[in-house]
Write a protein that holds these residues in place. Structure first.
Motif, PDB file in Angstrom:
ATOM      1  N   GLY A 306       9.321  -2.032  10.153  1.00  0.00           N
ATOM      2  CA  GLY A 306       8.585  -0.922  10.403  1.00  0.00           C
ATOM      3  C   GLY A 306       7.065  -0.906   9.821  1.00  0.00           C
ATOM      4  N   LEU A 307       6.995  -2.038   9.243  1.00  0.00           N
ATOM      5  CA  LEU A 307       5.490  -1.993   8.837  1.00  0.00           C
ATOM      6  C   LEU A 307       4.447  -2.944   9.118  1.00  0.00           C
ATOM      7  N   LEU A 308       4.736  -3.584  10.251  1.00  0.00           N
ATOM      8  CA  LEU A 308       3.813  -4.587  10.958  1.00  0.00           C
ATOM      9  C   LEU A 308       2.681  -3.795  11.261  1.00  0.00           C
ATOM     10  N   SER A 309       1.591  -4.547  10.652  1.00  0.00           N
ATOM     11  CA  SER A 309       0.268  -4.007  10.844  1.00  0.00           C
ATOM     12  C   SER A 309       0.138  -2.331  10.380  1.00  0.00           C
ATOM     13  N   THR A 310       0.471  -2.125   9.291  1.00  0.00           N
ATOM     14  CA  THR A 310       0.257  -0.920   8.491  1.00  0.00           C
ATOM     15  C   THR A 310      -0.828  -0.249   8.458  1.00  0.00           C
ATOM     16  N   GLN A 311      -0.971   0.956   8.976  1.00  0.00           N
ATOM     17  CA  GLN A 311      -2.490   1.608   9.223  1.00  0.00           C
ATOM     18  C   GLN A 311      -2.510   2.559   8.306  1.00  0.00           C
ATOM     19  N   SER A 324       4.435   6.011   5.708  1.00  0.00           N
ATOM     20  CA  SER A 324       3.427   5.062   6.398  1.00  0.00           C
ATOM     21  C   SER A 324       3.629   5.005   7.827  1.00  0.00           C
ATOM     22  N   VAL A 325       2.439   4.625   8.407  1.00  0.00           N
ATOM     23  CA  VAL A 325       2.781   4.388   9.807  1.00  0.00           C
ATOM     24  C   VAL A 325       2.265   2.991  10.291  1.00  0.00           C
ATOM     25  N   ARG A 364      -2.026   5.909  14.221  1.00  0.00           N
ATOM     26  CA  ARG A 364      -3.277   5.773  13.364  1.00  0.00           C
ATOM     27  C   ARG A 364      -3.305   6.394  11.908  1.00  0.00           C
ATOM     28  N   ALA A 365      -2.517   7.660  11.985  1.00  0.00           N
ATOM     29  CA  ALA A 365      -2.749   8.308  10.776  1.00  0.00           C
ATOM     30  C   ALA A 365      -1.423   9.050  10.470  1.00  0.00           C
ATOM     31  N   VAL A 366      -1.122   9.543   9.376  1.00  0.00           N
ATOM     32  CA  VAL A 366      -0.051  10.298   8.671  1.00  0.00           C
ATOM     33  C   VAL A 366      -0.440  11.224   7.985  1.00  0.00           C
ATOM     34  N   ALA A 367       0.197  12.500   7.803  1.00  0.00           N
ATOM     35  CA  ALA A 367       0.022  13.605   7.128  1.00  0.00           C
ATOM     36  C   ALA A 367       1.320  14.369   6.762  1.00  0.00           C
ATOM     37  N   VAL A 368       1.392  14.966   5.649  1.00  0.00           N
ATOM     38  CA  VAL A 368       2.624  15.812   5.291  1.00  0.00           C
ATOM     39  C   VAL A 368       1.959  17.348   4.999  1.00  0.00           C
ATOM     40  N   SER A 369       3.035  18.112   5.336  1.00  0.00           N
ATOM     41  CA  SER A 369       2.693  19.588   5.072  1.00  0.00           C
ATOM     42  C   SER A 369       2.643  19.840   3.733  1.00  0.00           C
ATOM     43  N   ASP A 370       2.389  21.120   3.309  1.00  0.00           N
ATOM     44  CA  ASP A 370       2.184  21.351   1.931  1.00  0.00           C
ATOM     45  C   ASP A 370       3.529  21.778   1.246  1.00  0.00           C
ATOM     46  N   ASP A 371       4.642  22.154   2.161  1.00  0.00           N
ATOM     47  CA  ASP A 371       5.890  22.182   1.535  1.00  0.00           C
ATOM     48  C   ASP A 371       6.870  21.089   1.753  1.00  0.00           C
TER      49      ASP A 371
END
Length: 568
Positions: A306-311, A324-325, A364-371
């Motif tokens: 699941g890491l092919l061309s990690t962005q 990661s995406v 293209r992007a990934v983010a995590v919430s504060d909690d």
């Protein structure tokens, strides 16, 4: 939320065998929203995504729409769009081809880069509603900006809020701005350029300031490099410390690096490598900022998939997970992180089109919430944002932050005036500072029950927005070592008027209007600034009458969102 396309993904793999490696279930998709569906707009070519520090809002940069899309984050982690801003519309300028967005640590401003304008745009953020108001744009070659903003790729605000740093690809630069913490406006400090002030910046692709404000890390596509800079916290200026390059000193896994992140504890630096399909780990020396290569977790090696061309890559605030995406695997990976070593073990994998997962095509992007409870991904190909529940236990609360400049006014016993919006028992919306609706429980007249009664206010959550810095708390509410307490929690209802009404559903209801508008609270152990904004999640209860009649048991009212109040 009828406009939202929900995805039932409860069947994500519990024991998916990846090359013999068992991956436990963690990521549960709860929603996906698509550009142009259900009224959603601004997500075409989605390139970046950011969650506000308070966790209440999510911001997405839509490159093809030249837009910033704003979403409110519900308690369950799902998103409702509340605003979209387009380049050259309603005075907004500087987000042409918007490719990066970030929220200042105090939550008061949002910064977005527009490579088509060679610019950065500044927005004021409403800390309650999350909506944005355009402040200014700073363009390469305009005014005092002599360079450094051609082809911007990423933007970051220093944790102390004093400076904004922007990586730019065309001339391999990093632009440096001072930041006005009140207005959010930017003052040009200067820029550094590959081959002039530094090496290792060829086609700079991403940038991140360390949590201790001491160092800045920049990835460079053109020479497979990761540069380390020391930061002058007063001027914001950068001095190169070292450059880590692919194939040198045992470094492996940073070919065509696309994203760099520093863990919140400051111990490790993580790099997403597009060319090596990897997430690469460096140990960080907190004193010098220098890095030591640890290992590279690569696609197809040791059972990792699941890491092919990690962005992109990000670390959750609790420090227990790394996400990661991957562009060509259409996937989101979850890794368990060892707190001391920073080493990663793949924990879960969500792939577009498998087990009901949707919206992960070429993320293209990934983010995590504060909690740490939700992960959000942005896909430009589909113009989508996918939301996942992590099932990760919440980490320890953040340590108390510094008080803002000029603080120290003792606000114990301050008066707070609330603007109320409530839902009645049957769900009908009622607005107004002195009105709410309940079902008539029968028995004695409500005016008799309420006349002379006390209004009890129970505060279950509180968020304090500083006028400079911000400290946020969700539950329980604690600030700077102090605890929010209600020590005077009643306000007499001096008069009551009753009027029978019929709502749209045909239910008989009674509107109770009263003139008790002020609740006196004690902010124990907290010093703050007069005029700070306070939002409180409250429930209203009417105490049981001492003689006769029926208790108004149906007076528990649901609060509709965070409401704004100001300290007197």
């Amino acid at each position: 939320m009828s406009w939202i396309r929900d995805v039932a993904a409860a069947g994500l793999v519990w024991a998916l065998l990846l090359g013999g490696q068992a991956v436990a279930e963690e990521l549960e998709q709860i929603q996906v929203v698509f550009d142009g569906q259900g009224g959603v707009d601004g997500l075409a070519g989605a390139r970046d995504i950011a969650v506000s520090p308070d966790g209440f809002h999510v911001y997405v940069a839509g490159a093809d729409d030249d837009a910033i899309a704003v979403f409110e984050r519900d308690v369950d982690g799902e998103l409702d769009q509340v605003q979209v801003l387009f380049n050259t519309v309603d005075g907004v300028i500087g987000i042409g081809g918007a490719n990066a967005v970030t929220v200042s640590p105090d939550g008061l401003h949002v910064y977005a880069t527009g490579p088509e304008n060679n610019a950065v745009a500044v927005f004021e953020r409403d800390p309650v509603l999350g909506t944005l108001t355009f402040v200014e744009w700073r363009r390469n070659g305009a005014g005092d900006i002599t360079g450094g903003l051609v082809g911007p790729t990423d933007v970051d605000v220093s944790p102390d809020g004093a400076h904004v740093y922007i990586s730019a690809q065309t001339f391999s630069t990093v632009a440096i701005f001072s930041r006005d913490v009140v207005t959010g406006r930017l003052g040009f400090v200067g820029f550094i350029q590959d081959g002039v002030d530094a090496s290792g910046l060829s086609s700079a692709s991403s940038i991140h300031v360390s949590p201790d404000d001491a160092h800045v890390y920049v990835t460079a596509l053109g020479e497979d490099a990761l540069s380390v800079f020391s930061r002058d916290t007063v001027t914001g200026e950068l001095t190169e410390v070292e450059v880590q390059r692919e194939g040198e000193n045992g470094v492996d896994g940073i070919s065509t690096p696309s994203k760099v992140e520093v863990s919140d504890d400051g111990n490790q630096v993580y790099v997403a490598s597009f060319g090596d399909s990897a997430v690469t780990i460096f140990d960080r020396d907190a004193a010098s900022g220098a890095l030591t290569f640890v290992e590279s977790v690569q696609d197809g090696v040791d059972g990792v998939e699941g890491l092919l061309s990690t962005q992109s890559v990000t670390v959750d605030p609790g420090g227990t997970r790394v996400y990661s995406v991957a562009l060509d695997d259409n996937s989101l990976s979850s890794f368990e992180r060892q707190a001391e070593t920073g080493l990663l073990t793949q924990y879960d994998l969500a792939t577009d089109g498998l087990a009901g997962v949707d919206g992960l095509m070429a993320p293209r992007a990934v983010a995590v919430s504060d909690d740490s409870q939700n992960v959000y991904t942005a896909s430009g190909t589909e113009g989508s944002v996918a939301a996942f529940l992590t099932h990760v236990p919440p980490g320890p609360p953040d340590p108390p932050g510094p008080l803002p400049p000029g603080s120290g006014t003792d606000l114990d016993g301050a008066t707070m005036e609330f603007e109320w919006r409530f839902l009645s028992v049957d769900g009908m919306l009622v607005e107004g500072p002195t009105a709410f609706v309940v079902e008539d429980p029968g028995g004695p007249e409500l005016s008799d029950i309420l006349s002379g009664a006390d209004l009890e206010v129970s505060a279950t959550n509180l968020r304090l927005d500083w006028l400079g810095n911000a400290n946020y708390s969700r539950n329980p509410p604690t600030f700077n070592g102090g605890v929010f307490e209600i020590t005077s929690n009643t306000a007499p209802i001096e008069s009551v008027s009753v009027a029978d009404e019929t709502n749209l559903s045909g239910f008989d209801e009674t509107r109770i209007e009263f003139d008790a508008k002020q609740i006196t609270l004690n902010l124990a152990g907290l010093s703050a600034m007069a005029g700070s904004v306070v939002s409180v999640d409250i429930a209203l209860l009417i105490p049981e009458p001492t003689t006769g009649g029926v208790v108004a048991a149906l007076l528990g009212l649901a609060v509709l969102g965070w409401r704004r109040a100001r300290l007197g």
